[in-house]
Design a protein around this motif. Structure first.
Motif, PDB file in Angstrom:
ATOM      1  N   VAL A 108      -8.539 -67.565  28.609  1.00  0.00           N
ATOM      2  CA  VAL A 108      -8.447 -66.173  29.042  1.00  0.00           C
ATOM      3  C   VAL A 108      -8.534 -65.272  27.820  1.00  0.00           C
ATOM      4  CG1 VAL A 108      -7.141 -64.527  30.427  1.00  0.00           C
ATOM      5  CG2 VAL A 108      -6.810 -66.982  30.791  1.00  0.00           C
ATOM      6  N   ALA A 109      -9.275 -64.194  27.945  1.00  0.00           N
ATOM      7  CA  ALA A 109      -9.354 -63.247  26.839  1.00  0.00           C
ATOM      8  C   ALA A 109      -9.593 -61.845  27.360  1.00  0.00           C
ATOM      9  CB  ALA A 109     -10.466 -63.635  25.858  1.00  0.00           C
ATOM     10  N   ARG A 110      -9.118 -60.884  26.596  1.00  0.00           N
ATOM     11  CA  ARG A 110      -9.370 -59.471  26.903  1.00  0.00           C
ATOM     12  C   ARG A 110     -10.432 -58.940  25.950  1.00  0.00           C
ATOM     13  NH1 ARG A 110      -5.119 -55.001  28.604  1.00  0.00           N
ATOM     14  NH2 ARG A 110      -5.679 -56.080  30.532  1.00  0.00           N
ATOM     15  N   TYR A 111     -11.349 -58.169  26.522  1.00  0.00           N
ATOM     16  CA  TYR A 111     -12.423 -57.544  25.754  1.00  0.00           C
ATOM     17  C   TYR A 111     -12.361 -56.038  25.983  1.00  0.00           C
ATOM     18  CZ  TYR A 111     -14.211 -62.338  25.734  1.00  0.00           C
ATOM     19  OH  TYR A 111     -14.328 -63.686  25.584  1.00  0.00           O
ATOM     20  N   TYR A 130     -11.784 -55.413  29.883  1.00  0.00           N
ATOM     21  CA  TYR A 130     -12.413 -56.452  30.690  1.00  0.00           C
ATOM     22  C   TYR A 130     -11.699 -57.769  30.402  1.00  0.00           C
ATOM     23  CZ  TYR A 130     -16.044 -59.654  32.414  1.00  0.00           C
ATOM     24  OH  TYR A 130     -16.731 -60.642  33.076  1.00  0.00           O
ATOM     25  N   ASP A 131     -11.044 -58.339  31.427  1.00  0.00           N
ATOM     26  CA  ASP A 131     -10.339 -59.607  31.290  1.00  0.00           C
ATOM     27  C   ASP A 131     -11.174 -60.706  31.929  1.00  0.00           C
ATOM     28  OD1 ASP A 131      -8.326 -58.141  30.153  1.00  0.00           O
ATOM     29  OD2 ASP A 131      -7.018 -58.175  31.916  1.00  0.00           O
ATOM     30  N   PHE A 132     -11.359 -61.793  31.197  1.00  0.00           N
ATOM     31  CA  PHE A 132     -12.218 -62.882  31.659  1.00  0.00           C
ATOM     32  C   PHE A 132     -11.455 -64.200  31.578  1.00  0.00           C
ATOM     33  CE2 PHE A 132     -15.563 -66.107  31.128  1.00  0.00           C
ATOM     34  CZ  PHE A 132     -16.379 -65.805  32.204  1.00  0.00           C
ATOM     35  N   MET A 133     -11.529 -64.997  32.651  1.00  0.00           N
ATOM     36  CA  MET A 133     -10.812 -66.275  32.707  1.00  0.00           C
ATOM     37  C   MET A 133     -11.749 -67.385  33.202  1.00  0.00           C
ATOM     38  SD  MET A 133      -7.595 -67.432  35.157  1.00  0.00           S
ATOM     39  CE  MET A 133      -6.376 -66.416  34.339  1.00  0.00           C
ATOM     40  N   VAL A 134     -11.691 -68.515  32.515  1.00  0.00           N
ATOM     41  CA  VAL A 134     -12.368 -69.726  32.956  1.00  0.00           C
ATOM     42  C   VAL A 134     -11.296 -70.747  33.304  1.00  0.00           C
ATOM     43  CG1 VAL A 134     -13.938 -71.601  32.356  1.00  0.00           C
ATOM     44  CG2 VAL A 134     -14.383 -69.298  31.501  1.00  0.00           C
ATOM     45  N   ILE A 135     -11.312 -71.233  34.545  1.00  0.00           N
ATOM     46  CA  ILE A 135     -10.382 -72.268  34.986  1.00  0.00           C
ATOM     47  C   ILE A 135     -11.074 -73.620  34.840  1.00  0.00           C
ATOM     48  CG2 ILE A 135      -8.997 -73.181  36.884  1.00  0.00           C
ATOM     49  CD1 ILE A 135      -7.971 -70.550  36.073  1.00  0.00           C
ATOM     50  N   GLN A 136     -10.366 -74.597  34.266  1.00  0.00           N
ATOM     51  CA  GLN A 136     -10.932 -75.915  34.039  1.00  0.00           C
ATOM     52  C   GLN A 136      -9.936 -77.011  34.408  1.00  0.00           C
ATOM     53  OE1 GLN A 136     -11.570 -74.996  29.844  1.00  0.00           O
ATOM     54  NE2 GLN A 136     -13.771 -75.245  30.121  1.00  0.00           N
ATOM     55  N   LYS A 137     -10.478 -78.189  34.659  1.00  0.00           N
ATOM     56  CA  LYS A 137      -9.675 -79.406  34.736  1.00  0.00           C
ATOM     57  C   LYS A 137      -9.935 -80.178  33.454  1.00  0.00           C
ATOM     58  CE  LYS A 137      -7.878 -81.487  37.820  1.00  0.00           C
ATOM     59  NZ  LYS A 137      -6.453 -81.767  38.127  1.00  0.00           N
ATOM     60  N   TYR A 138      -8.898 -80.772  32.903  1.00  0.00           N
ATOM     61  CA  TYR A 138      -9.090 -81.563  31.695  1.00  0.00           C
ATOM     62  C   TYR A 138      -8.448 -82.930  31.878  1.00  0.00           C
ATOM     63  CZ  TYR A 138      -4.215 -80.822  30.195  1.00  0.00           C
ATOM     64  OH  TYR A 138      -2.852 -80.823  30.118  1.00  0.00           O
TER      65      TYR A 138
END
Length: 248
Positions: A108-111, A130-138
């Motif tokens: 997650v990061a804010r731009y 602009y907040d952007f999130m990538v959800i992943q399984k690890y």
């Protein structure tokens, strides 16, 4: 040059290791390049010896044993992953990578919008964040860590209200509970993000990275508060490198 002389020695004591990491921090401090090639060259000419030396003294090589150190919250302080700097100005202190015990993780990061110097301060302050999130399984596959992209989410927020660890956790948990866990086991990433009026520094790299379904990563070095990470989508792509520090 004193620090590079450590590369000639076989042992790296705890005090020297700490000094070594401080030297790395000093070298990456304040770097905010939008030129990916410049950062790759910086890695090759400035950081590679440090990565080599610390990887030789990785406290835990077993990926399964690394789990206890990996779980938590990290912030990438430097990286050659083009995705990190593809969007407008990323706020480093409002960037998070969360690893949970349940096998879910999120980046997650804010731009900040309006990075052009020609824009007035009053106009910039009126633009949203602009907040952007990538959800992943690890997990571990064939003795290696891997990441499987699950979905991507975005939000426009008041830039005067910072993106905090608490707000990120709430956003992440809500999405996992209400959207991700309700989906079928087969995850299909959305093909299009709403990026209208969003400046993209590396459009082709952003598209390729954001749509990648999986990737392998390696903790070249990991301890209680530091990770040197090598990431690769597959063997045909050049690897990327990241320095991450533990936040919680």
């Amino acid at each position: 040059m004193v620090m590079f002389e450590l590369l000639l020695k076989n042992q790296l004591s705890a005090p020297k290791k700490l000094k070594f990491k401080k030297e790395i921090l000093a070298r990456v401090q304040g770097r905010n390049s939008e030129d990916l090639n410049a950062e790759i060259n910086f890695y090759k000419t400035e950081l590679l010896p440090y990565f080599i030396k610390l990887s030789q003294h990785n406290p835990i090589f077993s990926v399964t044993e690394q789990l206890r150190l990996l779980v938590g919250v990290w912030t990438p302080i430097w990286s050659t992953i083009s995705f990190h700097e593809s969007l407008p100005k990323r706020i480093q202190e409002q960037s998070f990578q969360i690893f949970q015990h349940d096998g879910y993780c999120a980046s997650v990061a804010r731009y900040l919008m309006g990075k052009e110097a020609s824009l007035s301060h009053n106009y910039q302050s009126s633009l949203p964040a602009y907040d952007f999130m990538v959800i992943q399984k690890y997990g571990v596959k064939n003795g290696k860590w891997y990441l499987q992209n699950i979905d991507r989410f975005q939000a426009f927020q008041n830039r005067e209200i910072p993106l905090t660890l608490e707000s990120v956790y709430n956003w992440f948990t809500n999405i996992v509970n209400t959207k991700v866990n309700l989906n079928s086991p087969k995850y299909d990433l959305p093909k299009v993000l709403n990026l209208d009026n969003i400046e993209i520094n590396h459009a082709s790299e952003f598209k390729k990275t954001s749509l990648a379904t999986s990737q392998i990563f390696e903790n070249l070095y990991i301890d209680n508060d530091w990770r040197l990470v090598k990431t690769q989508t597959d063997s045909s792509h050049l690897p990327s490198y990241t320095i991450a520090v533990k936040r919680q």
